[in-house]
Design a protein around this motif. Structure first.
Motif, mmCIF file in Angstrom:
data_model
loop_
_atom_site.group_PDB
_atom_site.id
_atom_site.type_symbol
_atom_site.label_atom_id
_atom_site.label_comp_id
_atom_site.label_asym_id
_atom_site.label_seq_id
_atom_site.Cartn_x
_atom_site.Cartn_y
_atom_site.Cartn_z
ATOM 1 N N GLY A 9 0.816 -1.200 0.000
ATOM 2 C CA GLY A 9 0.000 0.000 0.000
ATOM 3 C C GLY A 9 0.855 1.258 0.000
ATOM 4 N N GLY A 10 0.189 2.393 -0.160
ATOM 5 C CA GLY A 10 0.920 3.658 -0.159
ATOM 6 C C GLY A 10 0.085 4.778 -0.706
ATOM 7 N N LEU A 11 0.758 5.886 -0.991
ATOM 8 C CA LEU A 11 0.122 7.075 -1.539
ATOM 9 C C LEU A 11 0.426 7.152 -3.035
ATOM 10 C CD1 LEU A 11 -1.317 9.841 -1.224
ATOM 11 C CD2 LEU A 11 0.928 10.802 -0.641
ATOM 12 N N GLN A 13 -1.004 9.050 -6.939
ATOM 13 C CA GLN A 13 -1.889 10.010 -7.594
ATOM 14 C C GLN A 13 -2.961 9.292 -8.409
ATOM 15 O OE1 GLN A 13 0.697 12.628 -9.863
ATOM 16 N NE2 GLN A 13 0.707 14.118 -8.189
ATOM 17 N N ALA A 14 -4.064 9.975 -8.602
ATOM 18 C CA ALA A 14 -5.136 9.414 -9.425
ATOM 19 C C ALA A 14 -4.586 9.048 -10.806
ATOM 20 C CB ALA A 14 -6.271 10.413 -9.550
ATOM 21 N N GLY A 15 -5.001 7.879 -11.281
ATOM 22 C CA GLY A 15 -4.502 7.374 -12.551
ATOM 23 C C GLY A 15 -3.300 6.461 -12.411
ATOM 24 N N GLY A 16 -2.721 6.424 -11.236
ATOM 25 C CA GLY A 16 -1.545 5.606 -11.000
ATOM 26 C C GLY A 16 -1.889 4.158 -10.679
ATOM 27 N N SER A 17 -0.852 3.397 -10.342
ATOM 28 C CA SER A 17 -1.004 1.966 -10.085
ATOM 29 C C SER A 17 -0.298 1.566 -8.795
ATOM 30 C CB SER A 17 -0.414 1.151 -11.242
ATOM 31 O OG SER A 17 -1.088 1.398 -12.459
ATOM 32 N N LEU A 18 -0.802 0.514 -8.195
ATOM 33 C CA LEU A 18 -0.169 -0.131 -7.050
ATOM 34 C C LEU A 18 -0.398 -1.623 -7.160
ATOM 35 C CD1 LEU A 18 -1.149 2.052 -3.939
ATOM 36 C CD2 LEU A 18 1.140 1.765 -4.889
ATOM 37 N N ARG A 19 0.517 -2.388 -6.574
ATOM 38 C CA ARG A 19 0.360 -3.833 -6.514
ATOM 39 C C ARG A 19 0.419 -4.266 -5.058
ATOM 40 N NH1 ARG A 19 4.506 -8.668 -7.991
ATOM 41 N NH2 ARG A 19 3.032 -10.186 -8.870
ATOM 42 N N LEU A 20 -0.660 -4.801 -4.568
ATOM 43 C CA LEU A 20 -0.707 -5.300 -3.205
ATOM 44 C C LEU A 20 -0.325 -6.775 -3.175
ATOM 45 C CD1 LEU A 20 -4.030 -3.709 -1.927
ATOM 46 C CD2 LEU A 20 -1.735 -2.712 -2.027
ATOM 47 N N THR A 21 0.357 -7.157 -2.104
ATOM 48 C CA THR A 21 0.748 -8.551 -1.910
ATOM 49 C C THR A 21 0.169 -9.062 -0.600
ATOM 50 O OG1 THR A 21 2.814 -8.264 -3.138
ATOM 51 C CG2 THR A 21 2.698 -10.126 -1.627
ATOM 52 N N ASP A 90 -10.984 4.960 -4.451
ATOM 53 C CA ASP A 90 -10.354 3.679 -4.108
ATOM 54 C C ASP A 90 -9.600 3.762 -2.783
ATOM 55 O OD1 ASP A 90 -9.539 3.289 -7.576
ATOM 56 O OD2 ASP A 90 -11.156 2.282 -6.473
ATOM 57 N N THR A 91 -9.495 4.953 -2.228
ATOM 58 C CA THR A 91 -8.801 5.130 -0.958
ATOM 59 C C THR A 91 -9.475 4.321 0.140
ATOM 60 O OG1 THR A 91 -7.993 7.332 -1.537
ATOM 61 C CG2 THR A 91 -8.179 6.810 0.816
ATOM 62 N N ALA A 92 -8.694 3.473 0.809
ATOM 63 C CA ALA A 92 -9.230 2.583 1.846
ATOM 64 C C ALA A 92 -8.096 1.750 2.427
ATOM 65 C CB ALA A 92 -10.291 1.652 1.262
ATOM 66 N N VAL A 93 -8.411 1.047 3.497
ATOM 67 C CA VAL A 93 -7.528 -0.012 3.975
ATOM 68 C C VAL A 93 -7.939 -1.292 3.246
ATOM 69 C CG1 VAL A 93 -6.745 -1.363 5.946
ATOM 70 C CG2 VAL A 93 -7.240 1.079 6.221
ATOM 71 N N TYR A 94 -6.958 -1.952 2.648
ATOM 72 C CA TYR A 94 -7.221 -3.166 1.875
ATOM 73 C C TYR A 94 -6.807 -4.391 2.682
ATOM 74 C CZ TYR A 94 -8.424 -0.538 -2.282
ATOM 75 O OH TYR A 94 -9.054 0.286 -3.180
ATOM 76 N N GLN A 123 -2.841 0.323 3.935
ATOM 77 C CA GLN A 123 -3.515 1.561 3.556
ATOM 78 C C GLN A 123 -3.172 1.934 2.110
ATOM 79 O OE1 GLN A 123 -5.654 3.771 5.402
ATOM 80 N NE2 GLN A 123 -5.901 4.685 3.358
ATOM 81 N N VAL A 124 -4.199 2.245 1.352
ATOM 82 C CA VAL A 124 -4.040 2.782 0.001
ATOM 83 C C VAL A 124 -4.710 4.149 -0.032
ATOM 84 C CG1 VAL A 124 -4.702 2.528 -2.420
ATOM 85 C CG2 VAL A 124 -3.924 0.528 -1.121
#
Length: 128
Positions: A9-11, A13-21, A90-94, A123-124
């Motif tokens: 998780g992390g901070l 910007q809108a339009g960006g990407s993250l990969r959760l494990t 999409d902001t939330a705890v995943y 947190q995302v």
């Protein structure tokens, strides 16, 4: 007792990407479905995505369909959530969770009470 640990998780910007494990403490993916849920401040925990015990079936919430992808690596005892085109909503705890089922009808897949092991969450935050 099996443990699940989320990371990635992390901070962003809108339009960006993250990969959760989600890393599991023991081999479990080949018998049970694995899901991702999220919880925003002041809201109930909601279903995001689920992967069947075979790895061959997936189901997504309408709000993330086409943007998020769930996958796994059995050798690493890990499940992933690739999140693209992120939005502020999409902001939330995943959380990742193990289902007490291998697969099933939609009401089973999306119900939190059908998942028996949960991670602590990551947190995302998506900025506009």
């Amino acid at each position: 007792q099996m443990q699940l640990v989320e990371s990635g998780g992390g901070l962003v910007q809108a339009g960006g990407s993250l990969r959760l494990t989600c890393a599991a403490s023991e081999r479990t993916f080949s018998r049970y479905a694995m899901g991702w849920f999220r919880q925003a401040p002041g809201k109930e925990r909601e279903f995001v995505a689920v992967l069947s015990y075979t790895g061959g079936s997936t189901y997504y919430a309408d709000s993330v369909k086409g943007r998020f992808s769930i996958s796994r690596d059995i050798a690493k005892d890990s499940v992933y959530l690739q999140m693209n085109s992120l939005k502020p909503e999409d902001t939330a705890v995943y959380f990742c969770a193990r289902g007490n089922f291998g697969w099933g009808p939609t009401p089973v897949l999306i119900t939190t009470s059908r998942y028996d092991y949960w991670g602590q969450g990551t947190q995302v935050t998506v900025s506009s």
